[in-house]
Scaffold this motif. Sequence first.
Motif, PDB file in Angstrom:
ATOM      1  N   MET A  89     -29.475  11.139  38.160  1.00  0.00           N
ATOM      2  CA  MET A  89     -28.558  10.971  39.287  1.00  0.00           C
ATOM      3  C   MET A  89     -29.095   9.915  40.249  1.00  0.00           C
ATOM      4  N   THR A  90     -28.164   9.283  40.939  1.00  0.00           N
ATOM      5  CA  THR A  90     -28.477   8.303  41.978  1.00  0.00           C
ATOM      6  C   THR A  90     -28.285   8.987  43.326  1.00  0.00           C
ATOM      7  N   VAL A  91     -29.283   8.871  44.192  1.00  0.00           N
ATOM      8  CA  VAL A  91     -29.236   9.555  45.485  1.00  0.00           C
ATOM      9  C   VAL A  91     -29.341   8.540  46.618  1.00  0.00           C
ATOM     10  N   ASP A  92     -28.501   8.732  47.614  1.00  0.00           N
ATOM     11  CA  ASP A  92     -28.528   7.942  48.844  1.00  0.00           C
ATOM     12  C   ASP A  92     -29.253   8.762  49.910  1.00  0.00           C
ATOM     13  N   ILE A 118     -29.524  18.389  57.403  1.00  0.00           N
ATOM     14  CA  ILE A 118     -30.423  17.733  58.355  1.00  0.00           C
ATOM     15  C   ILE A 118     -30.878  16.407  57.753  1.00  0.00           C
ATOM     16  N   ARG A 119     -30.382  15.306  58.292  1.00  0.00           N
ATOM     17  CA  ARG A 119     -30.678  13.975  57.724  1.00  0.00           C
ATOM     18  C   ARG A 119     -30.540  14.014  56.214  1.00  0.00           C
ATOM     19  N   ALA A 120     -29.427  14.528  55.770  1.00  0.00           N
ATOM     20  CA  ALA A 120     -29.252  14.896  54.365  1.00  0.00           C
ATOM     21  C   ALA A 120     -28.936  13.710  53.459  1.00  0.00           C
ATOM     22  N   PRO A 121     -29.368  13.824  52.201  1.00  0.00           N
ATOM     23  CA  PRO A 121     -28.962  12.851  51.184  1.00  0.00           C
ATOM     24  C   PRO A 121     -27.656  13.290  50.525  1.00  0.00           C
ATOM     25  N   VAL A 122     -27.102  12.431  49.692  1.00  0.00           N
ATOM     26  CA  VAL A 122     -26.024  12.821  48.776  1.00  0.00           C
ATOM     27  C   VAL A 122     -26.279  12.144  47.437  1.00  0.00           C
ATOM     28  N   VAL A 123     -25.757  12.763  46.396  1.00  0.00           N
ATOM     29  CA  VAL A 123     -25.760  12.149  45.070  1.00  0.00           C
ATOM     30  C   VAL A 123     -24.499  11.298  44.964  1.00  0.00           C
ATOM     31  N   THR A 124     -24.674  10.020  44.672  1.00  0.00           N
ATOM     32  CA  THR A 124     -23.520   9.119  44.562  1.00  0.00           C
ATOM     33  C   THR A 124     -23.072   8.919  43.124  1.00  0.00           C
ATOM     34  N   SER A 168     -25.653  12.272  32.539  1.00  0.00           N
ATOM     35  CA  SER A 168     -25.587  13.238  31.455  1.00  0.00           C
ATOM     36  C   SER A 168     -26.309  14.547  31.780  1.00  0.00           C
ATOM     37  N   GLY A 169     -25.613  15.648  31.566  1.00  0.00           N
ATOM     38  CA  GLY A 169     -26.211  16.967  31.724  1.00  0.00           C
ATOM     39  C   GLY A 169     -26.285  17.481  33.138  1.00  0.00           C
ATOM     40  N   VAL A 170     -25.893  16.679  34.119  1.00  0.00           N
ATOM     41  CA  VAL A 170     -25.932  17.106  35.519  1.00  0.00           C
ATOM     42  C   VAL A 170     -24.579  17.704  35.883  1.00  0.00           C
ATOM     43  N   HIS A 171     -24.577  18.962  36.279  1.00  0.00           N
ATOM     44  CA  HIS A 171     -23.343  19.664  36.633  1.00  0.00           C
ATOM     45  C   HIS A 171     -23.187  19.689  38.146  1.00  0.00           C
ATOM     46  N   VAL A 172     -22.058  19.222  38.623  1.00  0.00           N
ATOM     47  CA  VAL A 172     -21.773  19.180  40.057  1.00  0.00           C
ATOM     48  C   VAL A 172     -21.307  20.557  40.513  1.00  0.00           C
ATOM     49  N   LEU A 173     -21.969  21.094  41.552  1.00  0.00           N
ATOM     50  CA  LEU A 173     -21.626  22.411  42.082  1.00  0.00           C
ATOM     51  C   LEU A 173     -20.896  22.339  43.414  1.00  0.00           C
ATOM     52  N   ALA A 174     -21.107  21.256  44.183  1.00  0.00           N
ATOM     53  CA  ALA A 174     -20.450  21.133  45.496  1.00  0.00           C
ATOM     54  C   ALA A 174     -20.404  19.674  45.914  1.00  0.00           C
ATOM     55  N   THR A 175     -19.314  19.313  46.597  1.00  0.00           N
ATOM     56  CA  THR A 175     -19.161  17.944  47.099  1.00  0.00           C
ATOM     57  C   THR A 175     -18.615  17.969  48.523  1.00  0.00           C
ATOM     58  N   VAL A 206     -23.291  17.249  46.914  1.00  0.00           N
ATOM     59  CA  VAL A 206     -24.319  17.869  47.754  1.00  0.00           C
ATOM     60  C   VAL A 206     -25.012  19.047  47.066  1.00  0.00           C
ATOM     61  N   ALA A 207     -24.581  19.395  45.856  1.00  0.00           N
ATOM     62  CA  ALA A 207     -25.276  20.411  45.068  1.00  0.00           C
ATOM     63  C   ALA A 207     -25.058  20.093  43.596  1.00  0.00           C
ATOM     64  N   ALA A 208     -26.161  20.068  42.837  1.00  0.00           N
ATOM     65  CA  ALA A 208     -26.083  19.734  41.420  1.00  0.00           C
ATOM     66  C   ALA A 208     -27.128  20.534  40.656  1.00  0.00           C
ATOM     67  N   GLU A 209     -26.836  20.726  39.373  1.00  0.00           N
ATOM     68  CA  GLU A 209     -27.692  21.566  38.547  1.00  0.00           C
ATOM     69  C   GLU A 209     -27.839  20.922  37.173  1.00  0.00           C
ATOM     70  N   LYS A 210     -29.026  21.043  36.630  1.00  0.00           N
ATOM     71  CA  LYS A 210     -29.255  20.615  35.247  1.00  0.00           C
ATOM     72  C   LYS A 210     -30.240  21.591  34.627  1.00  0.00           C
ATOM     73  N   GLY A 211     -29.746  22.429  33.742  1.00  0.00           N
ATOM     74  CA  GLY A 211     -30.618  23.411  33.104  1.00  0.00           C
ATOM     75  C   GLY A 211     -31.341  24.278  34.121  1.00  0.00           C
ATOM     76  N   ARG A 212     -32.649  24.203  34.135  1.00  0.00           N
ATOM     77  CA  ARG A 212     -33.452  25.026  35.036  1.00  0.00           C
ATOM     78  C   ARG A 212     -33.695  24.373  36.403  1.00  0.00           C
ATOM     79  N   TYR A 213     -33.029  23.251  36.657  1.00  0.00           N
ATOM     80  CA  TYR A 213     -33.190  22.530  37.922  1.00  0.00           C
ATOM     81  C   TYR A 213     -31.953  22.695  38.804  1.00  0.00           C
TER      82      TYR A 213
END
Length: 197
Positions: free
Chosen positions: A108-111, A142-148, A152-159, A165-172
Amino acid sequence: MDVKIGVLALQGDVSEHIDAFSAALRSRGCGKASSVVEVRRPADLAGCAALAIPGGESTTISRLIDKNGLYEPIRTFPGGIFATCAGMVLMATDVADPRVHTLGLMDMTVDRNAFGRQRESFEADIPVAGLPDGGPFHAIFIRAPVVTAAGSGVHVLATLDQGIVAAEKGRYLALAFHPELGGDLRLHERFLQNLGI
Protein backbone atom coordinates in the motif's frame (compact mmCIF):
# COMPACT_ATOMS: atom_id res chain seq x y z
CA MET A 1 -4.70 -20.06 27.06
CA ASP A 2 -1.81 -17.83 28.12
CA VAL A 3 -0.78 -15.27 25.51
CA LYS A 4 2.06 -12.75 25.26
CA ILE A 5 1.60 -9.57 23.20
CA GLY A 6 4.45 -7.17 22.49
CA VAL A 7 4.20 -3.39 22.12
CA LEU A 8 7.01 -1.66 20.25
CA ALA A 9 8.25 0.71 22.96
CA LEU A 10 10.61 3.03 21.10
CA GLN A 11 8.40 6.13 20.90
CA GLY A 12 4.71 6.99 20.90
CA ASP A 13 1.67 6.01 22.97
CA VAL A 14 3.07 2.76 24.36
CA SER A 15 1.26 2.62 27.72
CA GLU A 16 -2.14 3.12 26.06
CA HIS A 17 -1.52 0.09 23.84
CA ILE A 18 -0.42 -1.98 26.81
CA ASP A 19 -3.60 -1.07 28.69
CA ALA A 20 -5.87 -1.74 25.69
CA PHE A 21 -4.35 -5.13 24.86
CA SER A 22 -4.34 -6.15 28.53
CA ALA A 23 -8.08 -5.39 28.66
CA ALA A 24 -8.69 -7.18 25.34
CA LEU A 25 -6.88 -10.31 26.55
CA ARG A 26 -9.05 -10.32 29.68
CA SER A 27 -12.22 -9.86 27.65
CA ARG A 28 -11.17 -12.77 25.37
CA GLY A 29 -10.82 -14.98 28.46
CA CYS A 30 -7.08 -15.52 28.08
CA GLY A 31 -5.16 -17.12 30.94
CA LYS A 32 -4.05 -15.25 34.04
CA ALA A 33 -0.42 -15.64 32.97
CA SER A 34 -1.12 -13.71 29.75
CA SER A 35 0.94 -10.53 29.45
CA VAL A 36 1.61 -7.45 27.36
CA VAL A 37 5.30 -6.55 27.26
CA GLU A 38 7.43 -3.70 25.94
CA VAL A 39 9.61 -4.53 22.93
CA ARG A 40 12.85 -2.57 22.59
CA ARG A 41 15.25 -5.15 21.17
CA PRO A 42 14.94 -8.34 19.10
CA ALA A 43 15.06 -10.69 22.11
CA ASP A 44 11.90 -9.04 23.48
CA LEU A 45 9.88 -10.51 20.60
CA ALA A 46 10.51 -14.08 21.80
CA GLY A 47 7.26 -15.85 22.60
CA CYS A 48 5.04 -12.99 21.42
CA ALA A 49 1.92 -13.97 19.48
CA ALA A 50 1.47 -10.40 18.20
CA LEU A 51 3.15 -7.01 18.11
CA ALA A 52 1.55 -3.56 18.32
CA ILE A 53 3.30 -0.71 16.51
CA PRO A 54 1.94 2.45 18.12
CA GLY A 55 1.32 5.91 16.82
CA GLY A 56 4.02 8.52 17.27
CA GLU A 57 6.43 10.08 14.80
CA SER A 58 7.05 7.68 11.92
CA THR A 59 10.49 9.04 10.97
CA THR A 60 11.66 8.73 14.60
CA ILE A 61 10.23 5.23 15.06
CA SER A 62 11.76 4.15 11.73
CA ARG A 63 15.19 5.43 12.78
CA LEU A 64 14.96 3.72 16.19
CA ILE A 65 13.85 0.41 14.63
CA ASP A 66 17.03 0.46 12.55
CA LYS A 67 19.22 1.63 15.45
CA ASN A 68 17.93 -1.12 17.76
CA GLY A 69 18.41 -3.89 15.19
CA LEU A 70 14.66 -4.55 14.94
CA TYR A 71 14.08 -4.09 11.21
CA GLU A 72 14.55 -7.70 10.06
CA PRO A 73 13.16 -9.25 13.28
CA ILE A 74 9.89 -7.32 12.74
CA ARG A 75 9.82 -8.06 8.99
CA THR A 76 10.18 -11.78 9.69
CA PHE A 77 8.05 -11.84 12.86
CA PRO A 78 5.63 -14.78 12.50
CA GLY A 79 2.86 -13.31 14.67
CA GLY A 80 0.22 -10.70 14.02
CA ILE A 81 0.97 -6.98 13.77
CA PHE A 82 -1.50 -4.33 14.96
CA ALA A 83 -0.30 -0.97 13.58
CA THR A 84 -1.84 2.41 14.36
CA CYS A 85 -1.16 5.84 12.83
CA ALA A 86 2.65 5.96 12.46
CA GLY A 87 2.52 2.17 12.54
CA MET A 88 0.36 2.23 9.40
CA VAL A 89 3.03 4.35 7.70
CA LEU A 90 5.74 1.85 8.66
CA MET A 91 3.73 -1.15 7.37
CA ALA A 92 3.48 0.33 3.85
CA THR A 93 5.55 -0.48 0.78
CA ASP A 94 5.52 3.14 -0.42
CA VAL A 95 5.71 6.41 1.53
CA ALA A 96 6.77 9.63 -0.16
CA ASP A 97 9.36 10.43 2.50
CA PRO A 98 12.92 9.10 2.16
CA ARG A 99 13.44 9.43 5.93
CA VAL A 100 11.01 6.57 6.59
CA HIS A 101 12.49 3.08 6.14
CA THR A 102 9.21 1.20 5.78
CA LEU A 103 8.78 -2.45 6.71
CA GLY A 104 7.00 -3.14 3.41
CA LEU A 105 4.67 -5.71 4.94
CA MET A 106 1.48 -4.48 3.26
CA ASP A 107 1.29 -3.54 -0.41
CA MET A 108 0.00 0.00 0.00
CA THR A 109 0.95 3.62 -0.57
CA VAL A 110 0.53 5.88 2.46
CA ASP A 111 0.33 9.66 2.66
CA ARG A 112 1.79 10.79 6.01
CA ASN A 113 -0.09 13.57 7.86
CA ALA A 114 -2.80 13.44 5.20
CA PHE A 115 -5.22 15.53 7.27
CA GLY A 116 -2.76 18.28 8.13
CA ARG A 117 -1.03 19.34 11.31
CA GLN A 118 -1.83 18.63 14.96
CA ARG A 119 -4.59 21.24 15.09
CA GLU A 120 -6.42 19.39 12.30
CA SER A 121 -6.78 16.31 14.51
CA PHE A 122 -10.40 15.16 14.84
CA GLU A 123 -12.77 12.40 15.95
CA ALA A 124 -15.42 10.68 13.84
CA ASP A 125 -17.82 7.75 14.02
CA ILE A 126 -16.94 5.56 11.06
CA PRO A 127 -18.23 2.22 9.75
CA VAL A 128 -15.55 -0.49 9.91
CA ALA A 129 -16.13 -3.76 8.07
CA GLY A 130 -16.04 -6.92 10.15
CA LEU A 131 -16.92 -5.51 13.56
CA PRO A 132 -19.13 -7.99 15.44
CA ASP A 133 -22.18 -5.77 15.97
CA GLY A 134 -21.75 -3.69 12.81
CA GLY A 135 -22.05 -0.41 14.72
CA PRO A 136 -19.79 2.55 13.93
CA PHE A 137 -16.39 2.90 15.56
CA HIS A 138 -15.51 6.17 17.31
CA ALA A 139 -12.12 6.89 15.72
CA ILE A 140 -9.57 9.40 17.00
CA PHE A 141 -7.34 10.84 14.25
CA ILE A 142 -4.15 12.65 15.35
CA ARG A 143 -1.96 13.92 12.49
CA ALA A 144 -3.23 10.83 10.74
CA PRO A 145 -2.06 9.17 7.54
CA VAL A 146 -4.26 7.62 4.86
CA VAL A 147 -3.69 4.83 2.38
CA THR A 148 -4.02 6.26 -1.12
CA ALA A 149 -3.54 2.95 -2.97
CA ALA A 150 -3.89 -0.65 -1.80
CA GLY A 151 -2.45 -3.55 -3.73
CA SER A 152 -2.72 -7.31 -3.81
CA GLY A 153 -4.10 -9.02 -0.72
CA VAL A 154 -4.88 -5.80 1.16
CA HIS A 155 -8.52 -5.67 2.27
CA VAL A 156 -10.03 -2.24 2.88
CA LEU A 157 -12.04 -2.08 6.12
CA ALA A 158 -12.82 1.66 6.37
CA THR A 159 -12.51 4.82 4.28
CA LEU A 160 -13.02 8.56 4.55
CA ASP A 161 -13.09 11.05 1.67
CA GLN A 162 -9.30 11.45 1.95
CA GLY A 163 -8.57 7.73 1.54
CA ILE A 164 -8.38 4.37 3.28
CA VAL A 165 -8.14 4.55 7.09
CA ALA A 166 -8.28 0.84 8.01
CA ALA A 167 -6.80 -2.08 6.08
CA GLU A 168 -5.99 -5.70 6.72
CA LYS A 169 -3.77 -8.31 5.14
CA GLY A 170 -3.76 -11.75 6.71
CA ARG A 171 -2.38 -11.37 10.23
CA TYR A 172 -1.70 -7.63 9.79
CA LEU A 173 -4.10 -4.81 10.72
CA ALA A 174 -3.20 -1.19 9.92
CA LEU A 175 -5.27 1.73 11.20
CA ALA A 176 -4.87 5.47 10.57
CA PHE A 177 -6.55 6.26 13.90
CA HIS A 178 -5.98 5.42 17.57
CA PRO A 179 -8.38 2.72 18.87
CA GLU A 180 -6.26 2.40 22.02
CA LEU A 181 -7.42 5.86 23.16
CA GLY A 182 -11.19 5.46 23.01
CA GLY A 183 -12.06 2.52 25.25
CA ASP A 184 -13.75 0.54 22.45
CA LEU A 185 -11.93 -2.81 22.32
CA ARG A 186 -13.73 -4.27 19.31
CA LEU A 187 -10.79 -3.87 16.91
CA HIS A 188 -8.33 -5.30 19.42
CA GLU A 189 -10.66 -8.24 20.08
CA ARG A 190 -11.25 -8.83 16.36
CA PHE A 191 -7.49 -8.78 15.73
CA LEU A 192 -6.91 -11.35 18.49
CA GLN A 193 -9.79 -13.51 17.28
CA ASN A 194 -8.35 -13.53 13.74
CA LEU A 195 -5.09 -14.85 15.25
CA GLY A 196 -6.99 -17.64 16.98
CA ILE A 197 -6.60 -16.01 20.41
